[in-house]
Scaffold this active site. Structure first.
Site, PDB file in Angstrom:
ATOM      1  N   GLY A   1     -12.183  -9.748-108.736  1.00 40.46           N
ATOM      2  CA  GLY A   1     -11.102  -9.539-109.473  1.00 40.46           C
ATOM      3  C   GLY A   1     -10.093  -8.564-109.172  1.00 40.46           C
ATOM      4  O   GLY A   1     -10.591  -7.280-109.119  1.00 40.46           O
ATOM      5  N   ASP A   2      -8.871  -8.770-108.948  1.00 39.41           N
ATOM      6  CA  ASP A   2      -7.840  -7.773-108.488  1.00 39.41           C
ATOM      7  C   ASP A   2      -8.225  -6.856-107.198  1.00 39.41           C
ATOM      8  O   ASP A   2      -7.634  -5.887-107.106  1.00 39.41           O
ATOM      9  CB  ASP A   2      -7.742  -6.805-109.702  1.00 39.41           C
ATOM     10  CG  ASP A   2      -6.808  -7.375-110.913  1.00 39.41           C
ATOM     11  OD1 ASP A   2      -6.456  -8.640-110.803  1.00 39.41           O
ATOM     12  OD2 ASP A   2      -6.772  -6.630-112.098  1.00 39.41           O
TER      13      ASP A   2
ATOM     14  N   GLN B   1     -19.127 -25.349-104.606  1.00 36.29           N
ATOM     15  CA  GLN B   1     -19.019 -25.076-105.958  1.00 36.29           C
ATOM     16  C   GLN B   1     -18.995 -26.190-107.154  1.00 36.29           C
ATOM     17  O   GLN B   1     -18.151 -27.243-106.725  1.00 36.29           O
ATOM     18  CB  GLN B   1     -17.987 -24.036-106.481  1.00 36.29           C
ATOM     19  CG  GLN B   1     -18.189 -23.664-108.053  1.00 36.29           C
ATOM     20  CD  GLN B   1     -16.796 -22.734-108.384  1.00 36.29           C
ATOM     21  OE1 GLN B   1     -15.826 -23.035-108.480  1.00 36.29           O
ATOM     22  NE2 GLN B   1     -17.148 -21.504-108.323  1.00 36.29           N
TER      23      GLN B   1
ATOM     24  N   PRO C   1     -13.672 -18.922-104.537  1.00 31.17           N
ATOM     25  CA  PRO C   1     -13.382 -20.323-104.484  1.00 31.17           C
ATOM     26  C   PRO C   1     -12.250 -20.639-105.402  1.00 31.17           C
ATOM     27  O   PRO C   1     -12.161 -20.188-106.767  1.00 31.17           O
ATOM     28  CB  PRO C   1     -14.703 -21.128-105.274  1.00 31.17           C
ATOM     29  CG  PRO C   1     -15.204 -20.006-105.864  1.00 31.17           C
ATOM     30  CD  PRO C   1     -15.025 -18.469-105.333  1.00 31.17           C
ATOM     31  N   MET C   2     -11.135 -21.322-104.877  1.00 32.95           N
ATOM     32  CA  MET C   2      -9.892 -21.438-105.695  1.00 32.95           C
ATOM     33  C   MET C   2      -9.596 -23.001-105.606  1.00 32.95           C
ATOM     34  O   MET C   2      -9.198 -23.309-104.583  1.00 32.95           O
ATOM     35  CB  MET C   2      -8.739 -20.665-105.075  1.00 32.95           C
ATOM     36  CG  MET C   2      -9.197 -19.228-105.262  1.00 32.95           C
ATOM     37  SD  MET C   2      -7.753 -18.075-104.633  1.00 32.95           S
ATOM     38  CE  MET C   2      -8.263 -18.114-102.713  1.00 32.95           C
TER      39      MET C   2
ATOM     40  N   LYS D   1     -21.141 -18.088-110.652  1.00 32.21           N
ATOM     41  CA  LYS D   1     -19.941 -17.211-110.603  1.00 32.21           C
ATOM     42  C   LYS D   1     -19.401 -17.350-112.292  1.00 32.21           C
ATOM     43  O   LYS D   1     -19.327 -18.769-112.504  1.00 32.21           O
ATOM     44  CB  LYS D   1     -18.832 -17.778-109.843  1.00 32.21           C
ATOM     45  CG  LYS D   1     -17.473 -17.053-109.989  1.00 32.21           C
ATOM     46  CD  LYS D   1     -16.503 -17.378-108.577  1.00 32.21           C
ATOM     47  CE  LYS D   1     -15.563 -16.372-108.624  1.00 32.21           C
ATOM     48  NZ  LYS D   1     -14.314 -16.188-109.610  1.00 32.21           N
TER      49      LYS D   1
ATOM     50  N   CYS E   1     -14.069 -20.549-114.192  1.00 25.31           N
ATOM     51  CA  CYS E   1     -12.498 -20.780-114.114  1.00 25.31           C
ATOM     52  C   CYS E   1     -11.924 -21.018-115.608  1.00 25.31           C
ATOM     53  O   CYS E   1     -12.668 -21.472-116.306  1.00 25.31           O
ATOM     54  CB  CYS E   1     -12.526 -22.510-113.459  1.00 25.31           C
ATOM     55  SG  CYS E   1     -10.957 -23.288-113.706  1.00 25.31           S
TER      56      CYS E   1
ATOM     57  N   ARG F   1      -6.609 -14.410-104.918  1.00 26.75           N
ATOM     58  CA  ARG F   1      -5.296 -14.512-104.357  1.00 26.75           C
ATOM     59  C   ARG F   1      -4.866 -13.580-103.409  1.00 26.75           C
ATOM     60  O   ARG F   1      -3.798 -13.871-102.871  1.00 26.75           O
ATOM     61  CB  ARG F   1      -4.832 -14.118-105.979  1.00 26.75           C
ATOM     62  CG  ARG F   1      -4.878 -15.125-106.868  1.00 26.75           C
ATOM     63  CD  ARG F   1      -4.396 -14.748-108.531  1.00 26.75           C
ATOM     64  NE  ARG F   1      -5.262 -13.478-108.906  1.00 26.75           N
ATOM     65  CZ  ARG F   1      -4.867 -12.738-109.896  1.00 26.75           C
ATOM     66  NH1 ARG F   1      -3.806 -13.075-110.476  1.00 26.75           N
ATOM     67  NH2 ARG F   1      -5.687 -12.130-110.308  1.00 26.75           N
TER      68      ARG F   1
END
Length: 356
Positions: free
Chosen positions: A208-209, A74, A20-21, A146, A104, A232
């Site tokens: 993450g990454d 979310q 979720p972004m 999360k 976040c 991302r």
């Protein structure tokens, strides 16, 4: 990883998730990623503030028209009763899974003690988790969580909170391998994720990454996680999920998409995007998605700058069709440049606070 992963009553098609972004994972983007191989996608965070539920921004975030199950929403906030009410509100509007945001790092979220700031207040965090689970249980809706590894390097409490969340009835936990203090800087660490996975019986997701098929395989091997969540790296490259799935199944890299296929996927996404946001807002908010899609392609940065001068959805579509058409005349498949050849802006494209 052969048996299906379940979240409550829902069996997922695979173990590759879209993170979720805010400002990114709206319904059109979630649907695009799922068409490209993601097995699960969570909405942008929806505020628990009741006075904002009727805003255009929130109504768009709560739009699930045509979206495949399970629909995961979310929610974010700092008050247990308000979060419980937000869970019920979203369930009434189609949410089949409720995810609690404790990950976040955006300042405008953490300054209100929401998001990852809640990890500093363990009693409040647990009170919120318990209240949301109580609100969702009568509807048969599972609750997930999360979070980050902790607030800062000296205060990593993900394991403690994950155990408490499991005891409270949470169905799945996702851990981003950074502290709130890191934001998106530095590197994610996965030892904390591995410790959480080893301690819990419910599914644990690593985040993450994760930016390549090889990295996905490494993170899965290191953490033993039940699934991975990509954020991302999916921006402008939603086919990363198909690439990861192919690599995990065969050990081989999947060829880059054909230029003509990528053009069709991206144009379809733009049309879907415009239909949600309308002409003016759709044209403006599409620019970031277009920019991400061009990142790493020869001439992409110059074309992105030209794209930002266009003032209509029709002009954007025409320009994209022409540019990718010209690229297809020279290359069958997307010709990504090596990382060292990218401009500083393209190579280091990062979240704004809105996108964190």
């Amino acid at each position: 990883m052969s048996s299906p992963l379940r979240i409550g009553p829902y069996a997922l098609p695979n173990r590759l998730f879209v993170a979720p972004m805010a400002g990114v994972t709206d319904r059109p983007f979630r649907q695009l990623c799922r068409r490209m191989g993601a097995g699960y996608a969570v909405s942008e965070m929806v505020t628990s503030r009741k006075d904002l539920w009727n805003s255009l921004k929130t109504s768009r975030r709560a739009n699930h028209e045509g979206e495949a199950a399970p629909i995961a929403v979310q929610i974010a906030g700092t008050d247990a009763a308000m979060m419980a009410e937000a869970a019920a509100y979203n369930i009434d509007r189609g949410a089949q899974i409720i995810d609690i945001n404790m990950g976040c790092p955006a300042k405008k979220v953490c300054n209100k003690w929401a998001g990852s700031a809640l990890m500093q207040n363990e009693p409040l965090a647990l009170e919120i988790i318990e209240a949301v689970v109580r609100a969702a249980q009568p509807h048969g809706v599972p609750v997930t969580l999360k979070m980050r590894t902790g607030w800062c390097e000296t205060e990593k409490n993900a394991l403690l909170l994950a155990r408490a969340a499991e005891a409270a009835g949470v169905a799945m936990v996702t851990v981003h391998g950074r502290t709130r203090e890191q934001g998106y800087k530095g590197f994610a660490e996965y030892d904390t994720v591995a410790a959480v996975k080893a301690a819990l019986a419910i599914p644990v997701v690593a985040n993450g990454d994760i930016d390549s098929p090889a990295k996905a395989a490494q993170v899965l091997a290191h953490t033993g996680a039940d699934a991975i969540m990509v954020g991302r790296a999916a921006q402008g490259r939603p086919w990363i999920f198909a690439e990861i799935a192919h690599y995990l199944a065969t050990g081989a890299e999947l060829a880059a998409p054909r230029v003509q296929d990528a053009q069709a996927w991206l144009l379809e996404h733009l049309h879907d995007h415009y239909s949600l946001y309308g002409e003016l807002t759709g044209m403006r908010t599409a620019r970031k998605h277009i920019g991400w899609a061009l990142r790493g392609l020869p001439g992409g940065e110059a074309f992105r700058q030209h794209m930002n001068t266009l003032q209509s959805c029709e002009a954007q579509i025409a320009a994209m069709r022409d540019w990718f058409g010209a690229l297809a005349e020279q290359h069958e498949r997307l010709p990504y440049l090596p990382a060292h050849a990218l401009t500083a802006d393209a190579a280091n494209d990062e979240y704004s606070e809105e996108q964190a």
